[in-house]
Design a protein around this motif. Structure first.
Motif, PDB file in Angstrom:
ATOM      1  N   HIS A 127     -17.083   4.989  -6.144  1.00  0.00           N
ATOM      2  CA  HIS A 127     -17.957   5.709  -5.212  1.00  0.00           C
ATOM      3  C   HIS A 127     -17.148   6.258  -4.037  1.00  0.00           C
ATOM      4  O   HIS A 127     -17.557   6.182  -2.871  1.00  0.00           O
ATOM      5  N   MET A 128     -16.000   6.826  -4.363  1.00  0.00           N
ATOM      6  CA  MET A 128     -15.126   7.455  -3.379  1.00  0.00           C
ATOM      7  C   MET A 128     -14.947   8.922  -3.752  1.00  0.00           C
ATOM      8  O   MET A 128     -15.196   9.324  -4.891  1.00  0.00           O
ATOM      9  N   SER A 129     -14.494   9.706  -2.780  1.00  0.00           N
ATOM     10  CA  SER A 129     -14.185  11.098  -3.082  1.00  0.00           C
ATOM     11  C   SER A 129     -12.839  11.170  -3.799  1.00  0.00           C
ATOM     12  O   SER A 129     -11.971  10.312  -3.608  1.00  0.00           O
ATOM     13  N   GLN A 130     -12.663  12.195  -4.619  1.00  0.00           N
ATOM     14  CA  GLN A 130     -11.385  12.360  -5.320  1.00  0.00           C
ATOM     15  C   GLN A 130     -10.217  12.547  -4.355  1.00  0.00           C
ATOM     16  O   GLN A 130      -9.146  11.965  -4.573  1.00  0.00           O
ATOM     17  N   PRO A 131     -10.368  13.350  -3.271  1.00  0.00           N
ATOM     18  CA  PRO A 131      -9.243  13.487  -2.327  1.00  0.00           C
ATOM     19  C   PRO A 131      -8.837  12.152  -1.705  1.00  0.00           C
ATOM     20  O   PRO A 131      -7.647  11.886  -1.529  1.00  0.00           O
ATOM     21  N   ALA A 132      -9.828  11.294  -1.401  1.00  0.00           N
ATOM     22  CA  ALA A 132      -9.504  10.003  -0.789  1.00  0.00           C
ATOM     23  C   ALA A 132      -8.726   9.125  -1.768  1.00  0.00           C
ATOM     24  O   ALA A 132      -7.754   8.458  -1.393  1.00  0.00           O
ATOM     25  N   LEU A 133      -9.149   9.132  -3.031  1.00  0.00           N
ATOM     26  CA  LEU A 133      -8.460   8.296  -4.015  1.00  0.00           C
ATOM     27  C   LEU A 133      -7.102   8.892  -4.365  1.00  0.00           C
ATOM     28  O   LEU A 133      -6.150   8.154  -4.638  1.00  0.00           O
ATOM     29  N   SER A 134      -6.990  10.216  -4.355  1.00  0.00           N
ATOM     30  CA  SER A 134      -5.686  10.850  -4.581  1.00  0.00           C
ATOM     31  C   SER A 134      -4.710  10.450  -3.483  1.00  0.00           C
ATOM     32  O   SER A 134      -3.518  10.231  -3.747  1.00  0.00           O
ATOM     33  N   ALA A 135      -5.226  10.350  -2.258  1.00  0.00           N
ATOM     34  CA  ALA A 135      -4.377   9.925  -1.152  1.00  0.00           C
ATOM     35  C   ALA A 135      -3.920   8.474  -1.350  1.00  0.00           C
ATOM     36  O   ALA A 135      -2.766   8.129  -1.067  1.00  0.00           O
ATOM     37  N   SER A 136      -4.807   7.607  -1.861  1.00  0.00           N
ATOM     38  CA  SER A 136      -4.433   6.220  -2.141  1.00  0.00           C
ATOM     39  C   SER A 136      -3.360   6.171  -3.220  1.00  0.00           C
ATOM     40  O   SER A 136      -2.402   5.393  -3.131  1.00  0.00           O
ATOM     41  N   LEU A 137      -3.508   7.008  -4.259  1.00  0.00           N
ATOM     42  CA  LEU A 137      -2.511   7.041  -5.318  1.00  0.00           C
ATOM     43  C   LEU A 137      -1.160   7.484  -4.774  1.00  0.00           C
ATOM     44  O   LEU A 137      -0.115   6.923  -5.147  1.00  0.00           O
ATOM     45  N   ALA A 138      -1.172   8.461  -3.886  1.00  0.00           N
ATOM     46  CA  ALA A 138       0.086   8.940  -3.295  1.00  0.00           C
ATOM     47  C   ALA A 138       0.761   7.824  -2.499  1.00  0.00           C
ATOM     48  O   ALA A 138       1.987   7.643  -2.561  1.00  0.00           O
ATOM     49  N   ARG A 139      -0.025   7.063  -1.748  1.00  0.00           N
ATOM     50  CA  ARG A 139       0.543   5.948  -0.979  1.00  0.00           C
ATOM     51  C   ARG A 139       1.108   4.875  -1.910  1.00  0.00           C
ATOM     52  O   ARG A 139       2.158   4.295  -1.645  1.00  0.00           O
ATOM     53  N   LEU A 161      -5.365  -1.346  -0.701  1.00  0.00           N
ATOM     54  CA  LEU A 161      -4.909  -0.544  -1.832  1.00  0.00           C
ATOM     55  C   LEU A 161      -4.964  -1.311  -3.155  1.00  0.00           C
ATOM     56  O   LEU A 161      -4.777  -0.715  -4.219  1.00  0.00           O
ATOM     57  N   LEU A 162      -5.220  -2.608  -3.088  1.00  0.00           N
ATOM     58  CA  LEU A 162      -5.169  -3.416  -4.308  1.00  0.00           C
ATOM     59  C   LEU A 162      -6.262  -3.025  -5.294  1.00  0.00           C
ATOM     60  O   LEU A 162      -6.006  -2.848  -6.496  1.00  0.00           O
ATOM     61  N   LEU A 163      -7.494  -2.885  -4.816  1.00  0.00           N
ATOM     62  CA  LEU A 163      -8.585  -2.520  -5.721  1.00  0.00           C
ATOM     63  C   LEU A 163      -8.407  -1.103  -6.274  1.00  0.00           C
ATOM     64  O   LEU A 163      -8.556  -0.899  -7.493  1.00  0.00           O
ATOM     65  N   PRO A 164      -8.089  -0.093  -5.427  1.00  0.00           N
ATOM     66  CA  PRO A 164      -7.809   1.237  -6.004  1.00  0.00           C
ATOM     67  C   PRO A 164      -6.678   1.208  -7.027  1.00  0.00           C
ATOM     68  O   PRO A 164      -6.743   1.926  -8.035  1.00  0.00           O
ATOM     69  N   LEU A 165      -5.660   0.377  -6.795  1.00  0.00           N
ATOM     70  CA  LEU A 165      -4.567   0.267  -7.760  1.00  0.00           C
ATOM     71  C   LEU A 165      -5.094  -0.174  -9.109  1.00  0.00           C
ATOM     72  O   LEU A 165      -4.793   0.438 -10.146  1.00  0.00           O
ATOM     73  N   ARG A 166      -5.892  -1.224  -9.140  1.00  0.00           N
ATOM     74  CA  ARG A 166      -6.388  -1.728 -10.415  1.00  0.00           C
ATOM     75  C   ARG A 166      -7.285  -0.696 -11.108  1.00  0.00           C
ATOM     76  O   ARG A 166      -7.147  -0.443 -12.310  1.00  0.00           O
ATOM     77  N   VAL A 167      -8.204  -0.096 -10.367  1.00  0.00           N
ATOM     78  CA  VAL A 167      -9.147   0.845 -10.977  1.00  0.00           C
ATOM     79  C   VAL A 167      -8.422   2.091 -11.471  1.00  0.00           C
ATOM     80  O   VAL A 167      -8.709   2.601 -12.564  1.00  0.00           O
ATOM     81  N   LEU A 168      -7.471   2.596 -10.698  1.00  0.00           N
ATOM     82  CA  LEU A 168      -6.700   3.758 -11.136  1.00  0.00           C
ATOM     83  C   LEU A 168      -5.935   3.469 -12.424  1.00  0.00           C
ATOM     84  O   LEU A 168      -5.901   4.292 -13.340  1.00  0.00           O
ATOM     85  N   LEU A 169      -5.341   2.285 -12.495  1.00  0.00           N
ATOM     86  CA  LEU A 169      -4.563   1.945 -13.683  1.00  0.00           C
ATOM     87  C   LEU A 169      -5.461   1.660 -14.884  1.00  0.00           C
ATOM     88  O   LEU A 169      -5.077   1.898 -16.023  1.00  0.00           O
ATOM     89  N   PHE A 209       5.692   1.883  -4.329  1.00  0.00           N
ATOM     90  CA  PHE A 209       6.401   1.337  -5.486  1.00  0.00           C
ATOM     91  C   PHE A 209       7.566   2.216  -5.939  1.00  0.00           C
ATOM     92  O   PHE A 209       8.316   1.817  -6.834  1.00  0.00           O
ATOM     93  N   ASN A 210       7.677   3.394  -5.326  1.00  0.00           N
ATOM     94  CA  ASN A 210       8.724   4.342  -5.740  1.00  0.00           C
ATOM     95  C   ASN A 210       8.657   4.576  -7.245  1.00  0.00           C
ATOM     96  O   ASN A 210       9.660   4.532  -7.967  1.00  0.00           O
ATOM     97  N   ASP A 211       7.434   4.809  -7.716  1.00  0.00           N
ATOM     98  CA  ASP A 211       7.182   4.956  -9.152  1.00  0.00           C
ATOM     99  C   ASP A 211       5.950   5.842  -9.307  1.00  0.00           C
ATOM    100  O   ASP A 211       5.001   5.758  -8.514  1.00  0.00           O
ATOM    101  N   GLU A 212       5.923   6.659 -10.347  1.00  0.00           N
ATOM    102  CA  GLU A 212       4.795   7.558 -10.565  1.00  0.00           C
ATOM    103  C   GLU A 212       3.512   6.811 -10.948  1.00  0.00           C
ATOM    104  O   GLU A 212       2.400   7.294 -10.756  1.00  0.00           O
TER     105      GLU A 212
END
Length: 309
Positions: free
Chosen positions: A31-43, A10-18, A48-51
């Protein structure tokens, strides 16, 4: 929380999302699907108990925690890269390592180009990244250098850590090319009567040469203070101001015709530019190779050896 319970994927998705502040842009970049990355964001939000990302109108902004995490993610990913790209025998021709250096714009100006040329010739797949000097990097060295290759800084600011002296430089005075108040030489009394551009060699430190001048009883009239050496010619233009800069950088400035270089009317202790790093990298073969390239870059740049003043 124990490390084995953490999903480091989740570390790389965290950085790219932010960085992107957008699921769609982050998904495209990774190069991921939006649903897959949305699921990573939800996790990540649950962990972090933070939006992390909060909607503001038509855009998303970082929460205060997310802003902290973004900065920390760079160091974390750099550390992981160092671990998993380490080799028993370093081959510069195949390495994809990114070498990171903290430096003032002075250090980048006089050494950055030659260093980049050396690396391109011998490690064509490597990358060189410069970070600006910060108070934390200097005051907390060598701990702040644990996730960096090192810091280009003169002696007098850092006392701990491993280092190698790279080159020596002289302090000279510069004035605008069209300055009519100053002749072919500066007089000592002019240092107190004419206005100055003062530069900071760090976020909160005047150059040693400026401090030396004050020890001689010269109290300059400071018009402008800047943290950048490269903007000095612009701040001198059309004025009677004086500035103290390093001779190698002044030579570059003078080549553009914007400034005149003058000897300082007092003896100035030369500076010795050094490369500082965390001692954990003393025997790291990649780091040892990089340090040798720094010395090659100094030779290529025609800079003065440390013991030659």
């Amino acid at each position: 929380m124990q490390l084995h319970n953490i999903d480091f994927n989740l570390l790389l998705p965290l950085r790219v999302l932010l960085e992107e502040r957008s699921v769609s842009r982050a998904a495209e970049r990774m190069h991921m699907s939006q649903p897959a990355l949305s699921a990573s964001l939800a996790r990540l939000r649950r962990h972090f108990n933070d939006e992390l990302l909060e909607r503001r109108g038509n855009a998303y902004t970082l929460t205060p925690l997310a802003a902290q995490l973004l900065e920390r993610s760079y160091s974390a990913l750099a550390g992981l890269e160092r671990i998993f790209l380490a080799q028993a025998e370093f081959d510069p021709t195949t390495t994809t390592r990114e070498f990171t250096v903290v430096s003032s714009d002075y250090g980048i100006s006089v050494l950055g180009g030659p260093l980049a040329t050396v690396l391109t010739q011998e490690a064509p797949r490597a990358r060189l990244r410069f970070h600006p000097i910060t108070t934390a990097a200097v005051n907390n060295a060598p701990d702040s250098l644990r996730d960096l290759d090192g810091l280009l800084m003169p002696h007098g600011f850092i006392t701990d850590g491993s280092h190698e002296d790279l080159f020596a430089d002289r302090w000279v005075c510069v004035v605008a090319a069209d300055n009519t108040v100053v002749g072919d030489r500066l007089e000592l009394e002019q240092l107190s009567t004419l206005p100055w551009v003062y530069t900071l060699s760090g976020p909160s430190e005047y150059t040693p040469a400026a401090k030396h001048m004050q020890l001689l009883g010269v109290e300059p009239r400071v018009d402008v203070v800047t943290g950048s050496f490269l903007v000095v010619p612009a701040l001198l233009r059309g004025s009677d101001r004086i500035a103290l800069v390093q001779e190698s950088l002044a030579t570059q400035m003078g080549a553009g015709g914007g400034v005149r270089i003058l000897e300082a009317p007092f003896d100035v202790v030369p500076l010795v530019e050094a490369f500082w790093w965390n001692p954990v990298y003393d025997r790291d073969p990649e780091h040892q190779w990089f340090r040798s390239k720094l010395h090659e870059a100094v030779t290529r740049a025609g800079l003065r050896p440390p013991r030659e003043t």
